[in-house]
Scaffold this active site. Structure first.
Site, PDB file in Angstrom:
ATOM      1  N   GLY A   1       0.822  -1.218   0.000  1.00 42.51           N
ATOM      2  CA  GLY A   1       0.000   0.000   0.000  1.00 42.51           C
ATOM      3  C   GLY A   1       0.851   1.262   0.000  1.00 42.51           C
ATOM      4  N   GLY A   2       1.893   1.265   0.845  1.00 41.12           N
ATOM      5  CA  GLY A   2       2.793   2.412   0.882  1.00 41.12           C
ATOM      6  C   GLY A   2       2.112   3.680   1.381  1.00 41.12           C
TER       7      GLY A   2
ATOM      8  N   GLY B   1       2.623  26.307   3.114  1.00 44.61           N
ATOM      9  CA  GLY B   1       2.737  25.707   1.784  1.00 44.61           C
ATOM     10  C   GLY B   1       1.357  25.558   1.160  1.00 44.61           C
ATOM     11  N   GLY B   2       1.163  26.257   0.045  1.00 43.61           N
ATOM     12  CA  GLY B   2      -0.134  26.207  -0.653  1.00 43.61           C
ATOM     13  C   GLY B   2      -0.052  25.296  -1.858  1.00 43.61           C
TER      14      GLY B   2
ATOM     15  N   VAL C   1       7.358  31.824   6.403  1.00 37.35           N
ATOM     16  CA  VAL C   1       7.377  31.764   7.857  1.00 37.35           C
ATOM     17  C   VAL C   1       8.829  31.960   8.275  1.00 37.35           C
ATOM     18  CG1 VAL C   1       7.037  30.253   9.833  1.00 37.35           C
ATOM     19  CG2 VAL C   1       5.371  30.267   7.977  1.00 37.35           C
TER      20      VAL C   1
ATOM     21  N   ALA D   1       3.495  21.657   4.865  1.00 43.46           N
ATOM     22  CA  ALA D   1       3.375  20.901   3.603  1.00 43.46           C
ATOM     23  C   ALA D   1       4.161  21.655   2.537  1.00 43.46           C
ATOM     24  CB  ALA D   1       1.910  20.766   3.207  1.00 43.46           C
TER      25      ALA D   1
ATOM     26  N   ARG E   1       8.122  17.182  -0.542  1.00 41.68           N
ATOM     27  CA  ARG E   1       8.631  15.901  -0.045  1.00 41.68           C
ATOM     28  C   ARG E   1      10.011  15.651  -0.642  1.00 41.68           C
ATOM     29  NH1 ARG E   1       4.556  12.634   2.137  1.00 41.68           N
ATOM     30  NH2 ARG E   1       5.791  10.785   1.706  1.00 41.68           N
TER      31      ARG E   1
ATOM     32  N   ALA F   1       1.534   9.031  -7.674  1.00 38.38           N
ATOM     33  CA  ALA F   1       1.362   7.579  -7.583  1.00 38.38           C
ATOM     34  C   ALA F   1       1.266   6.933  -8.966  1.00 38.38           C
ATOM     35  CB  ALA F   1       0.111   7.271  -6.767  1.00 38.38           C
TER      36      ALA F   1
ATOM     37  N   HIS G   1     -24.483  13.839 -23.714  1.00 38.00           N
ATOM     38  CA  HIS G   1     -25.134  15.045 -23.214  1.00 38.00           C
ATOM     39  C   HIS G   1     -26.185  14.658 -22.192  1.00 38.00           C
ATOM     40  CE1 HIS G   1     -26.832  19.070 -23.216  1.00 38.00           C
ATOM     41  NE2 HIS G   1     -28.044  18.530 -23.315  1.00 38.00           N
TER      42      HIS G   1
END
Ligand code: NAD
Length: 469
Positions: free
Chosen positions: A43-44, A183-184, A240, A270, A273, A321, A446
């Site tokens: 799964g990780g 972090g945005g 920051v 965030a 990584r 992923a 549609h």
């Protein structure tokens, strides 16, 4: 395929969305496979601490928001009562179901699954240490490193009860009164929306001039308009500078466009990584890494040590992923001696906020930076019947085409609910070398949001049924 494939022993280190597809594919190709991971099942990060838990929580967040918005339709729903323990249990059940299912699939393929940590002894041997400290040595014909990535921590804001990263934010310990997202990007905005829906007052600080740097500005504008209503504040071009955690909250000093000192209950860091090669023993092999710590690989994902391959976040950007899965399959085929190559024409990126932002191929900003002449057409969802029935006229679909090559589709971008599903058509168009007319002359059902792709493609030819310029 080579004839001795059946006797080959492939070891895959890391059972995330890069490692487990590599292992499964290698087993399907007839090789003997050992899959190693610290968790009890494959799964990780994606399944245990990333995509799957966050999307489960985002589904709950969307329901809470829709319950509020439906008042405009004459339907009043009383304020949702949130049972955090039950919500957490639901998320954990989703994780257990999916990771358990992967465990079964691994067994069915007769893969040897070892729970532990692997360290290379040399280019042909590794040691696996289990949770009980017992170690075993394995030799391999080929190894695939799929160890993923880890959150980057700010040195002046180490993780704590009040300073969260994506992993601890997903634990959903409580709903802080006020939450600062540092972090945005993908993680900040997705989890920020979850916490805002659950009742936190959310502020975001982003050092770049726009949220989601990398996505085209007209797409981001659609999301920003919604976030301005949901979030307490959005501070752009701000960093920051200092953080002081105390008993009553975290005091944060901002520098840049928003110079101030403010206190928040919790922070979610965030800021990206980094590839995870910790403790792998790469120094005992000929595997080299670049200046950012990514393992160097060739077009078949082979490292500089001939029997060792690397896939996923550890092997380079984008850290997604689905890119890892593609690479995993390529590596397995390369080990089996098949003709294969990692050469995607487009990789879809999806931010699962509400509205979703999705894009693939060339962005308008990238075209501008490269000085490449492109034509950009855009279809506003205000002109889409389906979007109007959903009350979601805020979306947009954009096409980036090459006017000097029959309007060949180079990039597709969308903002709006379901954009993450719809972008697959754009990715296929680019992969197949489609021109805008191929999309314009494909009959789309549609009323659906997929018609917005057809209409944006019609615009490239100068005519769109529902949008007059
Ligand atoms: P990110 O790269 O998406 O965003 C990080 C943001 O932080 C950037 O906008 C950056 O400019 C900003 N930043 C960096 N340092 C800062 C500072 N000191 N102060 C203020 N802002 C700062 O990274 P992430 O959100 O941490 O996500 C990590 C990775 O995980 C991403 O690369 C993404 O590929 C992956 N991910 C993908 C999904 C998805 O596919 N939906 C979801 C979550 C994560």
């Amino acid at each position: 395929m080579n004839t001795d494939v059946d006797s080959r022993h492939v070891v895959v280190i890391g059972a995330g969305p890069g490692g487990y597809p590599a292992a499964f594919h290698a087993a399907d190709l007839g090789m003997q496979v050992t899959l190693i991971d610290a968790e009890p099942n494959p799964g990780g990060v994606c399944l245990y601490r990333g995509c799957i838990p966050s999307k489960t929580l985002l589904h709950a967040a969307a329901f809470i928001n829709e319950a509020k918005e439906i008042a405009d339709w004459g339907i009043s729903v009383s304020d949702p009562q949130i049972d955090l323990d039950k919500l957490r249990a639901r998320k954990d059940a989703v994780i257990a179901k999916l990771t358990g299912g992967l465990g079964q699939l691994s067994k069915q393929r007769k893969i040897t699954y070892l729970q532990g940590r692997a360290t290379f002894k040399d280019g042909k041997t590794l040691t696996v240490t289990g949770g009980d400290g017992a170690a075993q040595e394995l030799t391999f014909d080929a190894a695939i490193i799929a160890t993923g990535s880890q959150p980057i921590h700010l040195p002046f804001a180490p993780p704590s009860e009040r300073i969260l990263d994506s992993t601890t934010a997903l634990d959903l310990a409580d709903v802080p009164d006020s939450l600062l997202l540092v972090g945005g990007g993908y993680i900040g905005l997705e989890l920020g929306q979850v916490y805002a829906s659950l009742g936190s007052r959310v502020t975001v600080v982003e050092m770049m001039p726009e949220l989601l740097p990398g996505a085209d500005a007209p797409l981001v504008r659609v999301l920003s308009a919604k976030l301005k209503k949901q979030f307490e504040a959005i501070h752009l071009e701000t960093r920051v500078a200092a953080v002081k955690a105390g008993a009553d909250g975290v005091e944060v000093t901002f520098e840049g466009k928003h110079e101030a000192t403010e206190t928040f209950d919790k922070l979610l860091i965030a800021v990206g990584r980094r590839p995870d090669t910790n403790g792998l023993g790469l120094e005992n092999t000929g595997v080299s890494v670049d200046e950012k710590g990514f393992v160097t690989v060739d077009a078949q994902r082979r490292t500089t040590e001939s029997a060792i391959y690397a896939v996923g976040d550890v092997a380079g950007q984008p850290m997604l992923a689905h890119k890892a899965t593609y690479e995993g399959k390529v590596a397995a085929e390369a080990i089996a001696g098949m003709k294969t190559v990692y050469d995607p024409k487009a990789i879809p990126c999806v931010v699962f906020t509400d509205p979703e932002i999705a894009w693939c191929g060339l962005t308008e900003a990238e075209a501008k930076e490269a000085g490449r002449e492109v034509k950009v057409t855009s279809f506003p969802w205000a002109a889409s019947g389906r979007a109007t029935t959903l009350g979601r006229s805020d979306g947009v679909t954009r096409l980036i085409v090459d006017p000097s090559d029959s309007n060949r589709v180079l990039g597709v971008g969308m903002a709006g609910p379901g954009a993450g599903e719809l972008i697959a058509e754009g990715t296929l168009a680019i992969e197949m070398g489609a021109v805008a007319d191929d999309l314009a002359w494909t009959i789309h059902p549609h009323p659906t949001l997929s018609e917005t792709i057809m209409e944006a493609a019609e615009s490239a030819g100068g005519h769109s049924v529902h949008y007059a310029r």
